[in-house]
Structure formats: C-alpha cells, structure tokens
Write a protein that holds these residues in place. Structure first.
Motif, PDB file in Angstrom:
ATOM      1  N   LEU A   3      21.422  43.795 111.464  1.00 39.90           N
ATOM      2  CA  LEU A   3      21.233  45.129 110.380  1.00 39.90           C
ATOM      3  C   LEU A   3      22.704  45.122 109.599  1.00 39.90           C
ATOM      4  CD1 LEU A   3      19.406  46.951 112.224  1.00 39.90           C
ATOM      5  CD2 LEU A   3      18.525  45.704 110.291  1.00 39.90           C
ATOM      6  N   LEU A   6      22.463  42.114 106.979  1.00 38.49           N
ATOM      7  CA  LEU A   6      21.215  42.295 106.431  1.00 38.49           C
ATOM      8  C   LEU A   6      22.250  43.636 104.995  1.00 38.49           C
ATOM      9  CD1 LEU A   6      19.249  42.835 104.329  1.00 38.49           C
ATOM     10  CD2 LEU A   6      18.670  45.002 106.841  1.00 38.49           C
ATOM     11  N   ARG A 113      20.084  50.491 112.223  1.00 42.81           N
ATOM     12  CA  ARG A 113      21.350  50.250 111.688  1.00 42.81           C
ATOM     13  C   ARG A 113      22.587  51.893 111.929  1.00 42.81           C
ATOM     14  NH1 ARG A 113      25.180  52.303 109.123  1.00 42.81           N
ATOM     15  NH2 ARG A 113      27.369  50.527 108.433  1.00 42.81           N
ATOM     16  N   VAL A 134      15.292  40.907 109.211  1.00 45.11           N
ATOM     17  CA  VAL A 134      16.881  40.266 108.101  1.00 45.11           C
ATOM     18  C   VAL A 134      16.665  39.565 107.635  1.00 45.11           C
ATOM     19  CG1 VAL A 134      19.104  39.918 108.517  1.00 45.11           C
ATOM     20  CG2 VAL A 134      18.002  41.450 109.536  1.00 45.11           C
TER      21      VAL A 134
END
Length: 149
Positions: A3, A6, A113, A134
């Motif tokens: 995350l 991402l 996250r 992701v």
C-alpha cells in the motif's frame, strides 16, 4: 509495503499538488497521501470497477445467484418439483453490474495503509490479495501504452 508502493505510484502519476478539494484543508502544502490520491484518480476515471478481477468475480456471483433465485421462484410458481438449475451461461443485467467495488476500496485501503504505517498489532492473511489490488490499481493508472521503457 504494497500500500505504501501504491501511494508512491499515485504520487508519481500525479506529481505536485492536487486540485483544490483534495487533500488536507488545514495543510494545503503537504504532499498528498493515499486517500486524496485515490479519490483524485477515481474522480478522473482512471480507477474503475471494470479494472478489477474481484469486481468481475462478484458480478458473476451476483448474476448466478439472481438466476438461481429466479429459477427457484419459477419452480415454486409452477409447482414443479424437479428442475435442473443451470447458472453457467448467464448474462449480467444492470442490477448485477450495480456493485461499486471502487468506492469500497476508496474507503478501506487508506485506513489499512495508515494502520500498518503508524503501527498495528493486527495481522492479516490477505497479503496476496493486497498485491493483486495494488497491481490492478496501478495498471489502470498507468495504462500499458503510456509506460516508458
């Protein structure tokens, strides 16, 4: 870490400040975090339900369930005791497609996250699924024809 990657990928895709209305109103010069970056990418139409394999699986399951219930109701109405229920070759309708997977991700992923980035005692067995999400988000935000080699 997936995350965090991402978030970094979205930051690279949208360098600089986001337009007004995205981000922290109290700290407008702070670089955007995952939540406003996701919201912006969604609002720009870059992240869509159709880009997720899980959305397609969910639509197929909703379609099969609907057909099965329709066939059971038909059996009840016709007093039929035996009937083969076939749900393999079904076609999704508007109701089946009305499943907003992207909005759920928009609400959930930033919290997950933050939980891991700021310390958490929670463990999850969904790591592979997180990598998949992701990957599918970044594949939508960075279409293959725009990737620089």
């Amino acid at each position: 870490q997936a995350l965090a990657c991402l978030e970094m990928g979205l930051r690279k895709r949208f360098p600089g400040a986001l337009p007004p209305g995205y981000g922290n109103k109290n700290k407008p010069n702070v670089r955007p975090t995952l939540a406003p970056l996701m919201r912006y990418a969604i609002d720009q139409g870059l992240i869509r339900n159709e880009g997720f394999s899980r959305w397609h699986q969910l639509v197929r399951q909703r379609t099969r369930n609907r057909l099965m219930y329709e066939q059971i109701e038909d059996m009840t109405m016709t007093n039929s005791m035996v009937r083969e229920i076939n749900v393999d070759d079904v076609v999704a309708n508007a109701q089946d497609l009305d499943c907003d997977f992207v909005s759920a991700l928009d609400e959930i992923l930033p919290g997950i996250r933050n939980s891991y980035a700021h310390g958490s005692t929670r463990l999850t067995s969904q790591v592979l699924g997180t990598f998949e999400l992701v990957n599918e988000i970044l594949a939508q935000v960075y279409p293959s024809d725009s990737v620089k080699t």
